[in-house]
Design an enzyme around this catalytic site. Structure first.
Site, PDB file in Angstrom:
ATOM      1  N   ASP A  10      21.553 -60.530  -2.519  1.00 48.09           N
ATOM      2  CA  ASP A  10      20.121 -60.418  -2.728  1.00 48.09           C
ATOM      3  C   ASP A  10      19.558 -59.923  -1.415  1.00 48.09           C
ATOM      4  O   ASP A  10      20.006 -60.333  -0.340  1.00 48.09           O
ATOM      5  CB  ASP A  10      19.481 -61.744  -3.132  1.00 48.09           C
ATOM      6  CG  ASP A  10      18.070 -61.521  -3.681  1.00 48.09           C
ATOM      7  OD1 ASP A  10      17.876 -60.530  -4.420  1.00 48.09           O
ATOM      8  OD2 ASP A  10      17.162 -62.309  -3.379  1.00 48.09           O
ATOM      9  N   ASN A  61      24.605 -51.409 -10.033  1.00 50.38           N
ATOM     10  CA  ASN A  61      24.158 -50.322  -9.156  1.00 50.38           C
ATOM     11  C   ASN A  61      25.367 -49.580  -8.576  1.00 50.38           C
ATOM     12  O   ASN A  61      26.129 -50.118  -7.787  1.00 50.38           O
ATOM     13  CB  ASN A  61      23.295 -50.926  -8.031  1.00 50.38           C
ATOM     14  CG  ASN A  61      22.729 -49.876  -7.093  1.00 50.38           C
ATOM     15  OD1 ASN A  61      23.409 -48.931  -6.711  1.00 50.38           O
ATOM     16  ND2 ASN A  61      21.483 -50.063  -6.710  1.00 50.38           N
ATOM     17  N   LYS A  96      25.702 -49.391  -4.708  1.00 51.29           N
ATOM     18  CA  LYS A  96      26.150 -50.650  -4.106  1.00 51.29           C
ATOM     19  C   LYS A  96      27.664 -50.803  -4.258  1.00 51.29           C
ATOM     20  O   LYS A  96      28.362 -51.154  -3.317  1.00 51.29           O
ATOM     21  CB  LYS A  96      25.480 -51.835  -4.817  1.00 51.29           C
ATOM     22  CG  LYS A  96      24.243 -52.356  -4.154  1.00 51.29           C
ATOM     23  CD  LYS A  96      23.823 -53.657  -4.826  1.00 51.29           C
ATOM     24  CE  LYS A  96      22.333 -53.835  -4.725  1.00 51.29           C
ATOM     25  NZ  LYS A  96      21.841 -55.061  -5.325  1.00 51.29           N
ATOM     26  N   PHE A  99      14.682 -44.179  -2.454  1.00 45.60           N
ATOM     27  CA  PHE A  99      15.241 -45.413  -2.978  1.00 45.60           C
ATOM     28  C   PHE A  99      14.489 -46.583  -2.369  1.00 45.60           C
ATOM     29  O   PHE A  99      14.408 -46.715  -1.139  1.00 45.60           O
ATOM     30  CB  PHE A  99      16.739 -45.499  -2.641  1.00 45.60           C
ATOM     31  CG  PHE A  99      17.371 -46.796  -3.051  1.00 45.60           C
ATOM     32  CD1 PHE A  99      17.608 -47.074  -4.383  1.00 45.60           C
ATOM     33  CD2 PHE A  99      17.712 -47.750  -2.104  1.00 45.60           C
ATOM     34  CE1 PHE A  99      18.175 -48.277  -4.777  1.00 45.60           C
ATOM     35  CE2 PHE A  99      18.295 -48.957  -2.476  1.00 45.60           C
ATOM     36  CZ  PHE A  99      18.518 -49.216  -3.813  1.00 45.60           C
ATOM     37  N   LYS A 106      23.044 -44.092   6.830  1.00 48.76           N
ATOM     38  CA  LYS A 106      22.270 -45.271   6.450  1.00 48.76           C
ATOM     39  C   LYS A 106      23.197 -46.484   6.298  1.00 48.76           C
ATOM     40  O   LYS A 106      22.897 -47.571   6.789  1.00 48.76           O
ATOM     41  CB  LYS A 106      21.521 -44.989   5.144  1.00 48.76           C
ATOM     42  CG  LYS A 106      20.697 -46.154   4.646  1.00 48.76           C
ATOM     43  CD  LYS A 106      20.033 -45.815   3.327  1.00 48.76           C
ATOM     44  CE  LYS A 106      19.726 -47.072   2.556  1.00 48.76           C
ATOM     45  NZ  LYS A 106      19.191 -46.831   1.225  1.00 48.76           N
TER      46      LYS A 106
END
Length: 198
Positions: free
Chosen positions: A73, A13, A16, A153, A176
């Site tokens: 996670d 990703n 990320k 998202f 964010k």
């Protein structure tokens, strides 16, 4: 604890990886993503907690790359749904289908008065030398009855943050990241590592 030259983020990703690059930019550590490697093995996330899944990912990718790894996670925990979707957040109504997941969440929450929820992220740092550091972060909010915002998202359009008076989907990426569960977990992890590294 030895400071590694580079750390592999156990993710493809791009968003990320950029978040980690930004956080680690003044540490002298190069951040790599799984895109730097061929034939990356698929890690089955069979854990029942965020930490178990992050550990499975970190261990699998570390054994594959033989380098220091950070795996995460994370997911949405809704109190009125007994903690669901939790570790199943990405596959709640179909594999990584944000639209279907949001529709299922709206349906499940239809008659619920308690709209409280939180996002949690758990990060696991592992090295071939046997170092292990765990950190977590969360952000509290409420589940709306309809989507708001353009950044579609995950569950962001339904997750309202009272302190900001916006959903996560109505915020800029920068804003964010300053308050998000993953942003908080990354800052926690980095402060731990900087204390532990020689």
């Amino acid at each position: 604890m030895k400071r590694p030259d580079s750390i592999v983020i156990a993710s493809q990703n791009v968003h990320k990886v950029i978040e980690f690059e930004d956080a680690f930019k003044n540490t002298g550590v190069t951040i790599k993503s799984l895109k730097h490697f061929d034939n990356v093995p698929k890690i089955d996330e069979t854990g029942t907690t965020f930490e178990e899944n992050a550990t499975l990912k970190a261990t699998g990718i570390m054994n594959f790359t033989h380098q220091a790894v950070i795996a995460d996670d994370s997911g949405l925990v809704v109190n009125a749904l007994n903690g669901q979707p939790g570790v199943h957040s990405a596959r709640y109504a179909g594999d990584h289908d944000d639209d279907a997941n949001n529709n299922k969440l709206l349906k499940e929450m239809q008659n619920k008065q308690d709209r409280s929820a939180y996002f949690e992220s758990v990060l696991v740092y592992l090295t071939p030398e046997g170092d292990r550091v765990v950190s977590s972060g969360r952000i509290d909010g409420q589940i709306l009855r309809a989507r708001r915002g353009n950044d579609n998202f995950g569950y962001d359009p339904l997750f309202y943050v009272p302190a900001q008076q916006k959903t996560l989907a109505e915020m800029t990426t920068h804003d964010k990241n300053m308050i998000s569960h993953r942003g908080n977990a990354i800052r926690n992890l980095l402060s731990q590592l900087l204390e532990l590294w020689d």
